[in-house]
Design a protein around this motif. Sequence first.
Motif, short mmCIF file in Angstrom:
data_model
loop_
_atom_site.label_atom_id
_atom_site.label_comp_id
_atom_site.label_asym_id
_atom_site.label_seq_id
_atom_site.Cartn_x
_atom_site.Cartn_y
_atom_site.Cartn_z
N LEU A 297 0.81 -1.22 0.00
CA LEU A 297 0.00 0.00 0.00
C LEU A 297 0.85 1.27 0.00
N ASP A 298 2.13 1.13 -0.29
CA ASP A 298 3.03 2.28 -0.26
C ASP A 298 2.55 3.40 -1.18
N ALA A 299 2.15 3.06 -2.40
CA ALA A 299 1.76 4.08 -3.36
C ALA A 299 0.51 4.82 -2.90
N LEU A 300 -0.44 4.09 -2.33
CA LEU A 300 -1.68 4.73 -1.84
C LEU A 300 -1.37 5.74 -0.74
N PHE A 301 -0.62 5.32 0.26
CA PHE A 301 -0.36 6.21 1.39
C PHE A 301 0.55 7.37 0.97
N HIS A 302 1.49 7.11 0.07
CA HIS A 302 2.33 8.21 -0.39
C HIS A 302 1.50 9.26 -1.11
N ALA A 303 0.60 8.83 -1.96
CA ALA A 303 -0.21 9.78 -2.73
C ALA A 303 -1.13 10.59 -1.84
N TRP A 304 -1.77 9.93 -0.88
CA TRP A 304 -2.80 10.62 -0.09
C TRP A 304 -2.27 11.29 1.17
N LEU A 305 -1.16 10.82 1.69
CA LEU A 305 -0.62 11.43 2.92
C LEU A 305 0.54 12.38 2.68
N TYR A 306 1.33 12.14 1.65
CA TYR A 306 2.59 12.87 1.56
C TYR A 306 2.81 13.62 0.25
N SER A 307 1.98 13.44 -0.74
CA SER A 307 2.20 14.13 -2.01
C SER A 307 1.55 15.51 -2.00
N ASP A 308 2.14 16.45 -2.70
CA ASP A 308 1.58 17.79 -2.84
C ASP A 308 0.45 17.77 -3.87
#
Length: 474
Positions: free
Chosen positions: A457-468
């Motif tokens: 789930l790395d891509a999901l959490f990166h997109a929604w929690l940490y991406s601008d």
Amino acid sequence: MTHPRRPVPGRSGVLARRTVVATVPFALAALLGAAAPASATTTGPSGVGDPYFPLAGNGGYHVAHYGLTLRYDPASRHLDGSAVLTARATRKLTRFDLDFKGLKVTALTVDHVKAAFRRDGQELVITPRKALRKGEEFRVAVTYAGTPQQVTDPDGSADGWITTDDGAFVAGEPQGAMTWFPADNHPKDKASYDFTITVPRGSGAVANGVLLGQRTAHGQTTYRWHQAEPMAAYLATATVGTFQVQQYRTSDGIQVYDAVDPREATAAAPVLKKLPSVLEWESKLFGPYPFRSAGSIVDHAPDVGYALETQGRPLYDSAPDLSTLVHENAHQWFGDSVSLTSWQDIWLNEGFATYTEWLYTEQHGGKTAQQKFDALYARKASDGLWAFPPGDPGSGADIFGTPVYARGAMTLHELRKAVGDTTFLRILRAWATDHRYGHGTTSQFVRLAEEKSGKNLDALFHAWLYSDGKPATS
């Protein structure tokens, strides 16, 4: 805390009963000691290294219990206080700090021996007569007095001991606890509490935990409260005012204490009546309610602009609506029982409580969580919802901003879609159960979600929690 903070006009001791908390505090020794430098210095650091509030908390020790004795006069706004902290050194200490701002210290002892102390901003710097050995339990007693002054948080809102027309609205998130008692004021350090609060007859004094008793003599009423389960300092309250009180037990045996300002009583009554059913519903989703007591403090504080999940008994600045009641009581699992180790992870509190609102509406005949998600996602890329990533708001000024609440909830909805309803609810329940009375981090939550789902789930959490910016949706 209710989402997000509304702008405010005009402003830019019972050691034998520690069975519940004993395992948690000492398991935290490594966590609390981690903030200290690796050198052999014997000075406890001022601050635990939080990136948003660098002076919050202190290093070198863990507080197991606070015994707070307070006397407050709403007419003069004068507070007399005594705090006895039972703590354990996590390293050898020749000096250590407490967070304490404003009030005058009139006496201070360590293990009943006078200790040297000085003030340095929000730090109360203490030098005991004898160095404290690593692992040694010690008691700090601080006597103080004065007129408590609220602090203004980076987002411009009031925090701490906030004066009202009949007493005080006492809300400490994120840094206000230090305005009324000396503390290790960071969520990393949790303790049990006893409160003895004396106010003029006719006034009420409401704190956390179970009411052990009250007594009126010589025109003064003294209330005794006991909070057995571990609690972060910012979740403590000692709210004073004129209240109508209702006490009862739920079918699960939870002791409920509602204190309502008479000016808010009519509006609050139909919502507070739903508290037992809300707690029952949340318990089915997240596991047993984590505390012995529940209830509400409904004050009349029109200038405050928010409610707060004070542990076991949320604090409202006015009569809450049902969504707010659901939100603040969801925090009893997510934020109070399971606490942060860094304010950067605030979405673990606010995103979870907001998504609980969505689930409640969905399961009680209202809009579905998907409909709420879609309405938010329809906002333009320039909307404030996408102003910063909720997993790293960037500063203390933004920890109660819209992205933390709404985009945090949207993150959970994306997770739900990715893993399915059954696994999603299993993840939420495991999170609340595995970290009960302790702490959790975003990375731990991500690992749990992956373990339960068997998915990367790395891509999901990166997109929604940490991406601008505005993420793409699945």
